[in-house]
Write a protein that holds these residues in place. Structure first.
Motif, PDB file in Angstrom:
ATOM      1  N   ALA A  86       0.824  -1.212   0.000  1.00  0.00           N
ATOM      2  CA  ALA A  86       0.000   0.000   0.000  1.00  0.00           C
ATOM      3  C   ALA A  86       0.854   1.256   0.000  1.00  0.00           C
ATOM      4  O   ALA A  86       0.484   2.276  -0.596  1.00  0.00           O
ATOM      5  CB  ALA A  86      -0.928  -0.007   1.212  1.00  0.00           C
ATOM      6  N   CYS A 121      -6.177   4.081 -12.360  1.00  0.00           N
ATOM      7  CA  CYS A 121      -6.326   2.675 -12.017  1.00  0.00           C
ATOM      8  C   CYS A 121      -6.803   1.959 -13.269  1.00  0.00           C
ATOM      9  O   CYS A 121      -7.267   2.593 -14.217  1.00  0.00           O
ATOM     10  CB  CYS A 121      -7.294   2.466 -10.855  1.00  0.00           C
ATOM     11  SG  CYS A 121      -9.022   2.895 -11.205  1.00  0.00           S
ATOM     12  N   PHE A 158     -12.471  -6.179  -8.177  1.00  0.00           N
ATOM     13  CA  PHE A 158     -11.045  -6.391  -7.952  1.00  0.00           C
ATOM     14  C   PHE A 158     -10.222  -5.294  -8.628  1.00  0.00           C
ATOM     15  O   PHE A 158      -9.165  -5.567  -9.205  1.00  0.00           O
ATOM     16  CB  PHE A 158     -10.589  -7.767  -8.461  1.00  0.00           C
ATOM     17  CG  PHE A 158     -11.181  -8.933  -7.706  1.00  0.00           C
ATOM     18  CD1 PHE A 158     -11.725  -8.787  -6.443  1.00  0.00           C
ATOM     19  CD2 PHE A 158     -11.190 -10.191  -8.277  1.00  0.00           C
ATOM     20  CE1 PHE A 158     -12.266  -9.857  -5.756  1.00  0.00           C
ATOM     21  CE2 PHE A 158     -11.732 -11.286  -7.598  1.00  0.00           C
ATOM     22  CZ  PHE A 158     -12.268 -11.113  -6.328  1.00  0.00           C
ATOM     23  N   SER A 160      -7.820  -2.506  -8.232  1.00  0.00           N
ATOM     24  CA  SER A 160      -6.875  -2.078  -7.208  1.00  0.00           C
ATOM     25  C   SER A 160      -6.829  -0.562  -7.086  1.00  0.00           C
ATOM     26  O   SER A 160      -6.751   0.151  -8.091  1.00  0.00           O
ATOM     27  CB  SER A 160      -5.477  -2.609  -7.538  1.00  0.00           C
ATOM     28  OG  SER A 160      -5.482  -4.018  -7.614  1.00  0.00           O
ATOM     29  N   HIS A 161      -6.848  -0.099  -5.862  1.00  0.00           N
ATOM     30  CA  HIS A 161      -6.731   1.296  -5.419  1.00  0.00           C
ATOM     31  C   HIS A 161      -7.608   2.268  -6.202  1.00  0.00           C
ATOM     32  O   HIS A 161      -7.278   3.439  -6.374  1.00  0.00           O
ATOM     33  CB  HIS A 161      -5.265   1.747  -5.378  1.00  0.00           C
ATOM     34  CG  HIS A 161      -4.570   1.879  -6.705  1.00  0.00           C
ATOM     35  ND1 HIS A 161      -4.505   3.070  -7.387  1.00  0.00           N
ATOM     36  CD2 HIS A 161      -3.884   0.992  -7.461  1.00  0.00           C
ATOM     37  CE1 HIS A 161      -3.825   2.889  -8.506  1.00  0.00           C
ATOM     38  NE2 HIS A 161      -3.444   1.651  -8.577  1.00  0.00           N
ATOM     39  N   CYS A 207      -9.495  -8.022   1.823  1.00  0.00           N
ATOM     40  CA  CYS A 207      -8.535  -9.039   1.370  1.00  0.00           C
ATOM     41  C   CYS A 207      -7.483  -9.272   2.451  1.00  0.00           C
ATOM     42  O   CYS A 207      -7.059  -8.335   3.125  1.00  0.00           O
ATOM     43  CB  CYS A 207      -7.865  -8.561   0.074  1.00  0.00           C
ATOM     44  SG  CYS A 207      -6.691  -9.739  -0.631  1.00  0.00           S
ATOM     45  N   HIS A 210      -1.963  -7.700   1.453  1.00  0.00           N
ATOM     46  CA  HIS A 210      -1.683  -6.284   1.203  1.00  0.00           C
ATOM     47  C   HIS A 210      -2.731  -5.365   1.828  1.00  0.00           C
ATOM     48  O   HIS A 210      -3.444  -4.626   1.148  1.00  0.00           O
ATOM     49  CB  HIS A 210      -1.584  -6.019  -0.306  1.00  0.00           C
ATOM     50  CG  HIS A 210      -0.512  -6.794  -0.983  1.00  0.00           C
ATOM     51  ND1 HIS A 210       0.750  -6.952  -0.462  1.00  0.00           N
ATOM     52  CD2 HIS A 210      -0.508  -7.498  -2.158  1.00  0.00           C
ATOM     53  CE1 HIS A 210       1.487  -7.690  -1.278  1.00  0.00           C
ATOM     54  NE2 HIS A 210       0.741  -8.046  -2.302  1.00  0.00           N
ATOM     55  N   TYR A 213      -4.143  -1.649   0.782  1.00  0.00           N
ATOM     56  CA  TYR A 213      -4.207  -1.549  -0.673  1.00  0.00           C
ATOM     57  C   TYR A 213      -5.512  -2.206  -1.088  1.00  0.00           C
ATOM     58  O   TYR A 213      -5.615  -3.426  -1.138  1.00  0.00           O
ATOM     59  CB  TYR A 213      -3.006  -2.268  -1.299  1.00  0.00           C
ATOM     60  CG  TYR A 213      -2.897  -2.136  -2.798  1.00  0.00           C
ATOM     61  CD1 TYR A 213      -2.531  -0.925  -3.375  1.00  0.00           C
ATOM     62  CD2 TYR A 213      -3.129  -3.224  -3.627  1.00  0.00           C
ATOM     63  CE1 TYR A 213      -2.404  -0.812  -4.748  1.00  0.00           C
ATOM     64  CE2 TYR A 213      -3.006  -3.117  -5.002  1.00  0.00           C
ATOM     65  CZ  TYR A 213      -2.640  -1.914  -5.554  1.00  0.00           C
ATOM     66  OH  TYR A 213      -2.520  -1.797  -6.923  1.00  0.00           O
ATOM     67  N   HIS A 214      -6.516  -1.394  -1.348  1.00  0.00           N
ATOM     68  CA  HIS A 214      -7.881  -1.894  -1.405  1.00  0.00           C
ATOM     69  C   HIS A 214      -8.311  -2.329  -2.807  1.00  0.00           C
ATOM     70  O   HIS A 214      -7.921  -1.722  -3.806  1.00  0.00           O
ATOM     71  CB  HIS A 214      -8.839  -0.814  -0.901  1.00  0.00           C
ATOM     72  CG  HIS A 214      -8.531  -0.371   0.491  1.00  0.00           C
ATOM     73  ND1 HIS A 214      -8.556   0.946   0.880  1.00  0.00           N
ATOM     74  CD2 HIS A 214      -8.159  -1.084   1.594  1.00  0.00           C
ATOM     75  CE1 HIS A 214      -8.234   1.043   2.161  1.00  0.00           C
ATOM     76  NE2 HIS A 214      -7.980  -0.174   2.613  1.00  0.00           N
ATOM     77  N   GLN A 215      -9.116  -3.364  -2.817  1.00  0.00           N
ATOM     78  CA  GLN A 215      -9.778  -3.798  -4.039  1.00  0.00           C
ATOM     79  C   GLN A 215     -11.189  -3.202  -4.051  1.00  0.00           C
ATOM     80  O   GLN A 215     -11.888  -3.242  -3.045  1.00  0.00           O
ATOM     81  CB  GLN A 215      -9.864  -5.322  -4.091  1.00  0.00           C
ATOM     82  CG  GLN A 215      -8.531  -6.030  -3.876  1.00  0.00           C
ATOM     83  CD  GLN A 215      -7.466  -5.578  -4.839  1.00  0.00           C
ATOM     84  OE1 GLN A 215      -7.695  -5.524  -6.038  1.00  0.00           O
ATOM     85  NE2 GLN A 215      -6.287  -5.240  -4.326  1.00  0.00           N
ATOM     86  N   TRP A 368      -3.230 -12.469  -9.145  1.00  0.00           N
ATOM     87  CA  TRP A 368      -3.497 -11.283  -9.958  1.00  0.00           C
ATOM     88  C   TRP A 368      -2.500 -11.131 -11.106  1.00  0.00           C
ATOM     89  O   TRP A 368      -1.461 -11.768 -11.120  1.00  0.00           O
ATOM     90  CB  TRP A 368      -3.579 -10.033  -9.108  1.00  0.00           C
ATOM     91  CG  TRP A 368      -2.368  -9.609  -8.312  1.00  0.00           C
ATOM     92  CD1 TRP A 368      -1.103 -10.119  -8.358  1.00  0.00           C
ATOM     93  CD2 TRP A 368      -2.343  -8.561  -7.343  1.00  0.00           C
ATOM     94  NE1 TRP A 368      -0.283  -9.465  -7.483  1.00  0.00           N
ATOM     95  CE2 TRP A 368      -1.022  -8.487  -6.843  1.00  0.00           C
ATOM     96  CE3 TRP A 368      -3.282  -7.666  -6.846  1.00  0.00           C
ATOM     97  CZ2 TRP A 368      -0.643  -7.554  -5.870  1.00  0.00           C
ATOM     98  CZ3 TRP A 368      -2.896  -6.744  -5.885  1.00  0.00           C
ATOM     99  CH2 TRP A 368      -1.602  -6.703  -5.409  1.00  0.00           C
TER     100      TRP A 368
END
Length: 389
Positions: A86, A121, A158, A160-161, A207, A210, A213-215, A368
């Motif tokens: 993150a 993103c 899914f 990311s960020h 999750c 990580h 560091y959001h999905q 991923w």
């Protein structure tokens, strides 16, 4: 073959290593506990990265980026991979897909992303379309009577960020084509502002890998996209996607190597200091031999990844090269972290030590940017196709 780094590459490694130690590592525990990066900390890291010359290091120098070659970028990713994902992702490397921007797109998206003013993103995966991207249901329908615009509807997950991004590079179906296996979607990429009417950004499921560091999920409801927000030609998004995946798979491989290096160092220290039966546990073959295997796997993964990066700089890297690097490095990381936890014993599972964190974080790397099974498919097809099989 020449394996020595240049003076410039050694300087880059030293610079990134110091940045990780002084600017990122001190905040890793906080991010892990919060499962978030406080906005003020995010701004601080980005500003420090820009001042240190590390921001957008992957983008061309003539556009204001760092202009690093693939080998140098692999070294950067390796060093950043030693700390919280993150935090290291705040030292942004905008998607190289943005280099396909033309005209006003450069002013509105590409250049601000390089300067750190806007953040991107990538939105590709859907609930019913992961590796099978051609089956995606998110669709952009052209409205020729509406100033040559598209109407976008669908859902991505899914992503990311996305909660920290200003715009998304969205891959969507815009038509179909007949193939030997039946009708397949034609894929087109669009630049979509996340504050546009009809766009909703939602935090996805939590999750275990990580933290911070959001999905996220992106929902598009009748989002109007002028044709000027189409990235590249209509129906050519699959090719753009392929260009990005090679670079992203090298990134996964490099960060896996950096994380594995840190885990090995921690495990070596534990094996040398922890005593049982009157001597350090590293003197027992049950501990020392796995350490030898861990070190050997790490070296092999690094050489395989650097070889792929070198070939990318020569313009000869193939999908197979990137797939081999991603496959081996991510799976080696999984084996190394698992063995590290076994070496630490019960303490390895305790939150007081970072081993359980690295163990959890390692698991996602095999999923991923293309699962291990997808990488094996790419590799095996490249071997068999020339033989007509």
């Amino acid at each position: 073959m020449e394996f020595e780094l240049t003076d410039e590459q050694r300087m880059i490694v030293d610079t990134v290593r110091r940045f990780v130690t002084t600017e990122l590592d001190p905040h890793a525990d906080e991010v892990e506990e919060l499962d978030d990066v406080p906005p003020e900390l995010a701004r601080h890291v980005r500003e420090k990265a820009i001042r240190a010359g590390l921001y957008a290091a992957n983008m061309p120098e003539e556009l204001g980026g760092g202009g690093l070659d693939a080998v140098s970028m692999t070294l950067v990713e390796r060093e950043l991979g030693k700390t919280s994902f993150a935090l290291q992702m705040l030292v942004a490397r905008p998607s190289n897909i943005l280099e396909a921007c033309e005209g006003e797109q450069r002013t509105r998206y590409l250049l601000p992303a390089i300067r750190g003013e806007r953040h991107d993103c990538l939105a590709m995966t859907e609930p019913g379309a992961g590796s099978d991207v051609r089956s995606m249901r998110t669709r952009a329908v052209r409205q020729s009577g509406d100033g040559d615009a598209y109407i976008l509807n669908g859902t991505k997950h899914f992503i990311s960020h996305a909660d920290m991004a200003d715009f998304a590079i969205v891959f969507t179906a815009t038509g179909t084509e007949e193939t030997p296996r039946g009708a397949k979607n034609l894929i087109t990429a669009f630049l979509v502002d996340l504050d546009a009417p009809g766009v909703e950004v939602r935090r996805g499921s939590r999750c275990v890998s990580h933290r911070g560091y959001h999905q996220c999920e992106l929902a598009f409801t009748d989002v109007r996209l002028p044709a000027g927000q189409r990235l590249g030609a209509e129906g050519r998004g699959f090719e753009l996607m392929g260009e990005w995946l090679g670079a992203s798979r090298l990134q996964v491989a490099a960060t896996s190597i950096g994380r594995a290096r840190r885990v090995l160092d921690l495990t070596l220290g534990w094996a040398a200091e922890r005593e049982q039966f009157g001597q350090p546990i590293g003197r027992f073959q049950g501990v020392s031999f796995p350490l030898a295997d861990m070190a050997t796997e790490l070296e092999a993964a690094e050489l395989l990844t650097l070889r792929a990066a070198w070939k990318q700089d020569q313009g000869t890297m193939t999908d197979r090269d990137a797939a081999m690097a991603k496959l081996y490095a991510s799976e080696a990381l999984g084996r190394i972290t698992d063995q590290a936890l076994q070496t630490f014993g019960g303490m390895g599972l305790m939150a007081e030590l970072p081993i359980e964190r690295y163990w959890r974080d390692a698991r996602v790397e095999r999923i991923w940017d293309g699962t291990s099974e997808i990488q094996r498919h790419i590799i095996s097809r490249s071997l068999l196709r020339p033989l007509g099989a």
